[in-house]
Design an enzyme around this catalytic site. Structure first.
Site, PDB file in Angstrom:
ATOM      1  N   LYS A   1       0.833  -1.212   0.000  1.00 52.62           N
ATOM      2  CA  LYS A   1       0.000   0.000   0.000  1.00 52.62           C
ATOM      3  C   LYS A   1       0.863   1.256   0.000  1.00 52.62           C
ATOM      4  CE  LYS A   1      -3.327  -0.321   2.847  1.00 52.62           C
ATOM      5  NZ  LYS A   1      -4.253  -0.323   3.999  1.00 52.62           N
TER       6      LYS A   1
ATOM      7  N   LYS B   1       1.529  -4.076  10.684  1.00 51.17           N
ATOM      8  CA  LYS B   1       0.180  -4.016  11.254  1.00 51.17           C
ATOM      9  C   LYS B   1       0.223  -4.655  12.627  1.00 51.17           C
ATOM     10  CE  LYS B   1      -3.782  -3.390   9.114  1.00 51.17           C
ATOM     11  NZ  LYS B   1      -4.023  -2.187   8.376  1.00 51.17           N
TER      12      LYS B   1
ATOM     13  N   PRO C   1      -5.258   4.095  13.373  1.00 45.25           N
ATOM     14  CA  PRO C   1      -6.514   3.359  13.522  1.00 45.25           C
ATOM     15  C   PRO C   1      -6.626   2.150  12.587  1.00 45.25           C
ATOM     16  CG  PRO C   1      -6.859   5.300  12.174  1.00 45.25           C
ATOM     17  CD  PRO C   1      -5.447   5.363  12.660  1.00 45.25           C
ATOM     18  N   ASP C   2      -7.400   1.218  12.997  1.00 47.50           N
ATOM     19  CA  ASP C   2      -7.853   0.129  12.135  1.00 47.50           C
ATOM     20  C   ASP C   2      -9.114  -0.394  12.817  1.00 47.50           C
ATOM     21  OD1 ASP C   2      -6.560  -1.427   9.632  1.00 47.50           O
ATOM     22  OD2 ASP C   2      -7.614  -2.885  10.850  1.00 47.50           O
TER      23      ASP C   2
ATOM     24  N   GLY D   1     -18.566   0.333   9.254  1.00 43.64           N
ATOM     25  CA  GLY D   1     -17.735   0.936  10.302  1.00 43.64           C
ATOM     26  C   GLY D   1     -17.274   2.319   9.886  1.00 43.64           C
TER      27      GLY D   1
ATOM     28  N   GLY E   1     -19.269   3.222   6.593  1.00 40.52           N
ATOM     29  CA  GLY E   1     -20.364   4.135   6.905  1.00 40.52           C
ATOM     30  C   GLY E   1     -20.204   5.463   6.181  1.00 40.52           C
TER      31      GLY E   1
ATOM     32  N   ALA F   1     -15.321  -4.481   5.268  1.00 41.36           N
ATOM     33  CA  ALA F   1     -15.282  -5.055   6.615  1.00 41.36           C
ATOM     34  C   ALA F   1     -14.017  -5.890   6.787  1.00 41.36           C
ATOM     35  CB  ALA F   1     -16.554  -5.873   6.844  1.00 41.36           C
TER      36      ALA F   1
ATOM     37  N   ALA G   1     -11.871  -2.792   2.319  1.00 41.51           N
ATOM     38  CA  ALA G   1     -11.380  -3.852   3.210  1.00 41.51           C
ATOM     39  C   ALA G   1      -9.995  -4.305   2.787  1.00 41.51           C
ATOM     40  CB  ALA G   1     -12.330  -5.050   3.182  1.00 41.51           C
ATOM     41  N   ASN G   2      -9.145  -4.558   3.774  1.00 46.34           N
ATOM     42  CA  ASN G   2      -7.833  -5.124   3.476  1.00 46.34           C
ATOM     43  C   ASN G   2      -7.987  -6.615   3.214  1.00 46.34           C
ATOM     44  OD1 ASN G   2      -5.821  -2.939   3.865  1.00 46.34           O
ATOM     45  ND2 ASN G   2      -6.701  -2.849   5.925  1.00 46.34           N
TER      46      ASN G   2
END
Ligand code: PHE
Length: 368
Positions: A69, A81, A117-118, A185, A189, A241, A263-264
């Site tokens: 990424k 991560k 964040p994640d 999320g 959202g 998600a 989503a990853n």
């Protein structure tokens, strides 16, 4: 011994930091995948997993995706991560205690791993962590003109969806396009709101019924049963998600010509990308689509980018994606393979200039 050693041995990353947090029964895994382009950077995810091993394998795969990424986004960072594999989603004092002990562990890496964040980790958590660490993105201070890291990821995902529409249908208008968003999320959202504003017909699904009902009530979007997300006809399926939602066995019944979400690691296996291509389904590689969060976090909080520059970089995600599609067509490979080629070229260039292995290096703009 075992699945754990197999998982670690089969991984091509640099380092895993692991701790069992006894007070909360949480397994902490920090997967620093690569420092070839700069310090390893990636979000922290809190989740329950069937087994600790599943948390580890998630961290390993997510860390590797972060490396690609960052490379594709042109950022001078490596990838990593962190996973907090909790026995249940923690609240209150237990959550705070875990986050404090976790961020002390991050600090012990002395800048070799930067986080933000994640899934299930938000601004309040990051503020708490930032009080003890200089290596945390996504605090209140990182909000730009009301835009958070999640908002930026959603903006980048929208640019990616438009690029897919252009490639597939020749025009990127969203009006009356049916887009199914799975996962509502922080990013999903926000994406729903952007899509509605652009005139799309949005279908939504979330395992959390309350969250789904709230959005349906507020925006008048159409609810879809979690069991039906893959088979509901739409123009774009946007997984936002957890990962692994599409496997090779799903391809035959997948009722969308485009898969493009935030989503990853949405594909269960590497072969799934080929199966999607063979079925004529356009897959937008996730780490190209969802680079907006990293661009915002690092751009705003480290480089001091202006709002217009951040927005420009988020829009450019669409151009990068079109380049990936062009490469895939030109070389007759899957879009996933084309994106990997793009990331691999940038990583190889960094290695050949001797930039590799700068564990603990500080982030410097313009070195990627
Ligand atoms: N967790 C997000 C991602 O997967 C956003 C993020 C990027 C957070 C970089 C921190 C650092 O890309």
């Amino acid at each position: 011994m075992d699945a754990f050693t197999d998982a670690l041995q089969g991984w091509d990353g640099e380092q895993v930091t692991c701790r069992f947090d006894r007070p909360t029964g949480t397994w902490i895994f920090i997967a620093s995948h690569s420092t070839a382009l700069g310090p390893a950077c990636g979000g922290t995810r809190m989740r329950t997993y069937p087994r600790p091993l599943d948390g580890l394998t998630d961290a390993l795969a997510l860390g590797a995706a972060m490396t690609r990424k960052m490379a594709v986004a042109g950022l001078p960072c490596g990838g990593g991560k962190a996973v907090l594999a909790v026995p249940e989603l923690l609240q209150g004092a237990a959550r705070e205690g875990l986050l404090e002990r976790y961020v002390d562990l991050v600090e012990s890496l002395r800048g070799g791993f930067l986080t933000g964040p994640d899934m299930n980790i938000g601004a309040a958590d990051l503020d708490l962590m930032a009080a003890r660490s200089e290596h945390v993105f996504g605090t209140g201070a990182g909000v730009q003109e009301g835009r958070t890291i999640s908002d930026a990821t959603a903006i980048g995902t929208l640019a990616a969806i438009r690029a897919c529409l252009r490639h597939r249908f020749g025009g990127d208008a969203l009006r009356d396009r049916r887009v199914l968003v799975q996962g509502l999320g922080g990013v999903g959202g926000e994406l729903v709101g952007l899509l509605v504003a652009a005139g799309a017909r949005v279908l939504v699904s979330d395992v959390d019924a309350t969250r789904q009902a709230e959005l349906v009530g507020r925006l008048g979007v159409e609810p879809i049963d979690a069991a039906d997300v893959l088979t509901t006809p739409c123009d774009v399926f946007a997984p936002c998600a957890i990962g692994g939602v599409i496997g090779p066995e799903d391809v035959a019944t997948l009722a969308a010509p485009i898969v493009c979400g935030s989503a990853n690691n949405p594909l269960r296996t590497a072969e799934t990308a080929d199966a999607l291509g063979a079925a004529g389904i356009l897959f937008a590689p996730d780490y190209v689509v969802n680079g907006g969060g990293a661009l915002h976090a690092i751009g705003v909080e480290t480089f001091g980018w202006s709002s217009s520059l951040v927005l420009e970089r988020l829009e450019a995600i669409g151009d990068t994606l079109l380049e990936v599609f062009r490469l895939a067509d030109a070389h007759g490979v899957s879009t996933a393979a084309a994106a990997e080629r793009l990331a691999g070229e940038r990583l190889a260039a960094a290695r050949s200039t001797g930039a590799a292995g700068r564990h603990g290096a500080t982030l410097v703009e313009g070195t990627a």
